[in-house]
Enzyme design. Structure first.
Site, short mmCIF file in Angstrom:
data_model
loop_
_atom_site.label_atom_id
_atom_site.label_comp_id
_atom_site.label_asym_id
_atom_site.label_seq_id
_atom_site.Cartn_x
_atom_site.Cartn_y
_atom_site.Cartn_z
N ASN A 254 0.83 -1.07 0.01
CA ASN A 254 0.25 -0.07 0.01
C ASN A 254 1.00 1.26 -0.08
OD1 ASN A 254 -2.05 2.05 0.50
ND2 ASN A 254 -2.41 1.38 2.54
N TRP A 255 1.02 1.99 -1.16
CA TRP A 255 1.99 3.03 -1.11
C TRP A 255 1.48 4.14 -0.64
CZ3 TRP A 255 4.22 2.88 -7.00
CH2 TRP A 255 5.01 1.96 -7.29
N LYS A 256 0.06 4.37 -0.22
CA LYS A 256 -0.57 5.47 0.10
C LYS A 256 -0.26 6.41 -0.77
CE LYS A 256 -0.26 3.33 4.71
NZ LYS A 256 -0.48 3.40 6.01
N HIS B 46 -9.76 0.93 4.39
CA HIS B 46 -8.57 1.49 5.06
C HIS B 46 -8.70 2.45 6.31
CE1 HIS B 46 -4.19 2.52 6.40
NE2 HIS B 46 -3.96 1.39 5.70
N GLU C 130 -7.19 4.62 7.64
CA GLU C 130 -6.95 6.31 7.32
C GLU C 130 -8.23 6.86 6.57
OE1 GLU C 130 -3.23 5.56 5.46
OE2 GLU C 130 -2.22 4.88 7.22
N GLU D 14 -5.56 -4.88 10.69
CA GLU D 14 -4.49 -3.90 10.67
C GLU D 14 -5.29 -3.13 11.84
OE1 GLU D 14 -2.52 -2.70 7.14
OE2 GLU D 14 -4.33 -1.34 7.13
N GLY E 92 1.75 2.41 10.77
CA GLY E 92 2.77 3.56 10.69
C GLY E 92 3.63 3.92 11.79
N SER F 32 3.04 -1.96 10.46
CA SER F 32 4.54 -1.89 10.84
C SER F 32 5.10 -3.13 10.47
CB SER F 32 4.63 -1.72 12.51
OG SER F 32 4.45 -0.17 12.56
N GLY G 119 2.55 -1.10 4.50
CA GLY G 119 2.73 0.33 3.85
C GLY G 119 4.00 0.74 3.83
N GLY G 120 4.55 1.52 4.87
CA GLY G 120 5.85 2.33 4.80
C GLY G 120 6.85 1.47 4.03
#
Ligand code: PGA
Length: 234
Positions: A8-10, A100, A102, A158, A164, A196, A217-218
């Protein structure tokens, strides 16, 4: 069944050139990967450029980070700023992340919206990756979705505290949640862990907690680190 790793590049990276570089590094790095299906979810604006005819059929597959719930027969409508599941399928997306945390937090996405988005995505032959952090979100999100639909889905656990933050959920706690999700849905579909994930802890969620994959993600923005995760799981 192959393991599934979804990147997930966001809202990253900021330029097309960087997106292409990142994508090509991952694509080249997974050439010899046999046991993992990799899905890259870039921002909408990069989708068609990354979906050249070759990547359409090969690993990695491409997914979107969201899609709209309205699904008129023509697929179109007056919904400024939205992207329909039909458009995503037409450019070659296979997957779409829905719900998601976010989006739930910053855009007030409700379980009801998530439910409508899931149904519209399924109708258009996209595989939704439903993100949840508790069983209530599983039940409300899946309301009215029959077993045939559910079979084409993926669920990602999640926990918000882990997203994150560099503070991943313990594999023991995550496993409990995986079992609870499994008994709530009573269907054999991939359940992923996200929050994470890095190359040090990725293996624990597969080996110890028995997840069928990961939502990253990150760490997916660093091709070396992301490839280490994929290689470990392979
Ligand atoms: P993270 O994000 O790996 O940066 O914690 C995971 C996600 O939000 O899907």
């Amino acid at each position: 069944m192959k393991y599934l790793i979804v990147a997930n590049w966001k809202m990253n990276p900021q330029t097309m050139a960087e997106a292409e570089r990142l994508f090509i590094s991952v694509k080249n790095g997974i050439k010899n990967i046999k046991n993992v299906e990799v899905v890259i979810c870039p921002p909408f604006v990069y989708l068609s450029a990354l979906l050249n005819p070759k990547s359409y059929i090969l690993n990695p597959k491409i997914g979107a980070q969201d899609s709209f719930w309205e699904n008129p027969p023509t697929g179109g409508g007056a919904f400024t700023g939205e992207v329909s599941p039909k458009m995503l399928r037409n450019v070659g997306c296979r997957y779409v992340i829905i719900g998601h945390s976010e989006r739930r937090r910053y855009l007030n996405e409700t379980d009801e919206m998530v439910n409508k988005k899931l149904k519209a995505a399924l109708k258009n032959d996209l595989k939704p990756v439903l993100c949840i952090e508790n069983i209530s979100q599983v039940k409300k999100g899946l309301k009215g979705i029959l077993k045939e639909g559910l079979k084409n889905m993926v669920i990602a656990y999640e926990p918000v505290f882990a997203i994150g933050t560099g503070k991943p959920c313990s594999p023991e706690k995550a496993e409990k949640m995986r079992k609870a999700i499994k008994s709530a849905i009573n269907t054999d579909i991939p359940i992923l862990y996200g929050g994470s994930v890095n190359s040090q802890n990725a293996g624990d969620y597969i080996e110890k907690a028995k997840f069928q994959g990961l939502l990253v993600g990150g760490a997916s923005l660093n091709p070396q680190e992301f490839l280490r995760i994929v290689q470990n799981i392979d």
